[in-house]
Design a protein around this motif. Structure first.
Motif, mmCIF file in Angstrom:
data_model
loop_
_atom_site.group_PDB
_atom_site.id
_atom_site.type_symbol
_atom_site.label_atom_id
_atom_site.label_comp_id
_atom_site.label_asym_id
_atom_site.label_seq_id
_atom_site.Cartn_x
_atom_site.Cartn_y
_atom_site.Cartn_z
ATOM 1 N N PRO A 249 0.284 -5.561 -6.159
ATOM 2 C CA PRO A 249 0.698 -5.963 -4.812
ATOM 3 C C PRO A 249 2.125 -5.550 -4.458
ATOM 4 C CG PRO A 249 0.731 -7.845 -6.280
ATOM 5 C CD PRO A 249 0.086 -6.721 -7.033
ATOM 6 N N PHE A 250 2.990 -5.444 -5.459
ATOM 7 C CA PHE A 250 4.402 -5.183 -5.181
ATOM 8 C C PHE A 250 4.631 -3.727 -4.784
ATOM 9 C CE2 PHE A 250 3.872 -8.528 -8.354
ATOM 10 C CZ PHE A 250 4.399 -9.606 -7.639
ATOM 11 N N SER A 251 4.073 -2.813 -5.549
ATOM 12 C CA SER A 251 4.225 -1.400 -5.188
ATOM 13 C C SER A 251 3.461 -1.084 -3.909
ATOM 14 C CB SER A 251 3.751 -0.497 -6.336
ATOM 15 O OG SER A 251 2.376 -0.695 -6.620
ATOM 16 N N ARG A 252 2.306 -1.704 -3.718
ATOM 17 C CA ARG A 252 1.533 -1.467 -2.499
ATOM 18 C C ARG A 252 2.273 -1.998 -1.271
ATOM 19 N NH1 ARG A 252 -3.970 -4.228 -3.707
ATOM 20 N NH2 ARG A 252 -4.505 -3.514 -1.592
ATOM 21 N N ALA A 253 2.902 -3.168 -1.400
ATOM 22 C CA ALA A 253 3.669 -3.711 -0.279
ATOM 23 C C ALA A 253 4.811 -2.766 0.080
ATOM 24 C CB ALA A 253 4.209 -5.101 -0.625
ATOM 25 N N ASN A 254 5.503 -2.252 -0.922
ATOM 26 C CA ASN A 254 6.607 -1.331 -0.646
ATOM 27 C C ASN A 254 6.127 -0.047 0.014
ATOM 28 O OD1 ASN A 254 8.680 -2.957 -1.464
ATOM 29 N ND2 ASN A 254 8.928 -2.028 -3.473
ATOM 30 N N ALA A 255 4.973 0.446 -0.433
ATOM 31 C CA ALA A 255 4.437 1.669 0.180
ATOM 32 C C ALA A 255 4.109 1.428 1.647
ATOM 33 C CB ALA A 255 3.196 2.128 -0.576
ATOM 34 N N LEU A 256 3.539 0.275 1.959
ATOM 35 C CA LEU A 256 3.195 -0.045 3.348
ATOM 36 C C LEU A 256 4.452 -0.248 4.192
ATOM 37 C CD1 LEU A 256 0.175 -2.410 2.665
ATOM 38 C CD2 LEU A 256 0.088 -0.243 3.920
ATOM 39 N N LEU A 257 5.480 -0.868 3.620
ATOM 40 C CA LEU A 257 6.740 -1.018 4.353
ATOM 41 C C LEU A 257 7.354 0.339 4.659
ATOM 42 C CD1 LEU A 257 8.431 -4.053 2.531
ATOM 43 C CD2 LEU A 257 7.538 -4.028 4.868
#
Length: 273
Positions: A249-257
């Protein structure tokens, strides 16, 4: 939810001046009498104005709980802590359920615990394990997540209080209406998940990623509009192996941001708070 492991829970004067002061300086009855603008950050006061009556009913209920001899968590000074972070700064929303019912644990931010709590709850330990597997950051012995909150991560419980030792005891006491309004206010600022960054910027939309862990968190999906959502199983020991571990979830959240043009969150926590 009846299992404490399913319960979860930014901060500088620049965010809001209601710093946690000694708990005996505030009471829930005091909170019920204060103007809304003194309870939460100014933009949150505007967003929550339509549900002010439900908020005050919940605060009055808590005062009654204490008058009846029950311990209520978190402390009055921390009860509305999530709303000291201005609405305008929110870029990641993590939805929890209700506070940890163990005295000394709840701090007003979902999944976080008091910095002195040892050992940390197992759900939080699993979050740290996934953080290490996802981004390589080592697990911490403490549960202070204020560094995340300071970067615009809104750690919001669906229900903001609990009777000590009785998980889920403050459901249906008015908090759901308050937090639904809060979640809608955050989501209303979000760009469409598939929209072009430039178009959203022109429309004044704010970057947002929503992280939902578990079925209870998933229940807020109808409130989220077109916001980008990352969903998986809950980090509880009862469910973490059924889809939470490996969900990144952390890397995916950063990619979406980054796709939305708003940088990244530094998810690494200090070794000691």
């Amino acid at each position: 939810m009846s299992n404490p492991e399913f319960h979860s829970e930014p901060d500088s004067g620049a965010l809001f001046e209601l710093e946690p002061e000694p708990a005996d300086r505030l009471s829930f009855a005091d909170l019920a009498r204060l103007p809304l603008g003194e309870l939460v950050a100014p933009d949150w006061a505007k967003a929550l104005a339509p549900v002010e009556a439900q908020l005050r009913e919940a605060l009055t209920f808590l005062a009654g709980e204490v008058a009846g001899g029950h311990a209520v968590l978190p402390s009055p000074a921390n009860l509305l802590r999530a709303f000291r972070q201005p609405l305008a700064t929110v870029r990641v929303l993590v939805v929890g359920q209700d506070p940890y019912p163990t005295p000394g644990h709840a701090v007003g931010l979902s999944f976080a615990v008091d910095r002195a709590t040892r050992p940390i709850p197992r759900s939080l330990a699993n979050i740290y394990k996934e953080l290490q597997d996802d981004l390589g950051f080592p697990p911490r012995v403490h549960g202070d997540l204020s560094r995340w909150a300071e970067q615009g991560v809104l750690l919001l419980n669906r229900v903001l209080s609990v009777r000590a030792g009785a998980a889920g005891s403050h459901r249906n006491k008015g908090w759901e209406a308050v937090t639904a309004a809060a979640i809608r206010a955050v989501a209303d600022r979000a760009p469409a998940a598939d929209a072009r960054v430039g178009a959203d910027a022109a429309a004044g939309r704010a970057a947002l990623v929503v992280i939902l862990w578990g079925k209870d968190a998933e229940s807020v999906r109808p409130l989220l509009g077109s916001a980008a959502v990352i969903a998986s199983a809950h980090p509880s020991p009862l469910s973490a192996s059924r889809g939470f571990f490996g969900s990144r979830p952390f890397s995916r959240a950063n990619a979406l941001l980054q796709e939305q043009g708003n940088g990244t969150v530094d998810w690494e926590l200090p070794p000691l708070p």
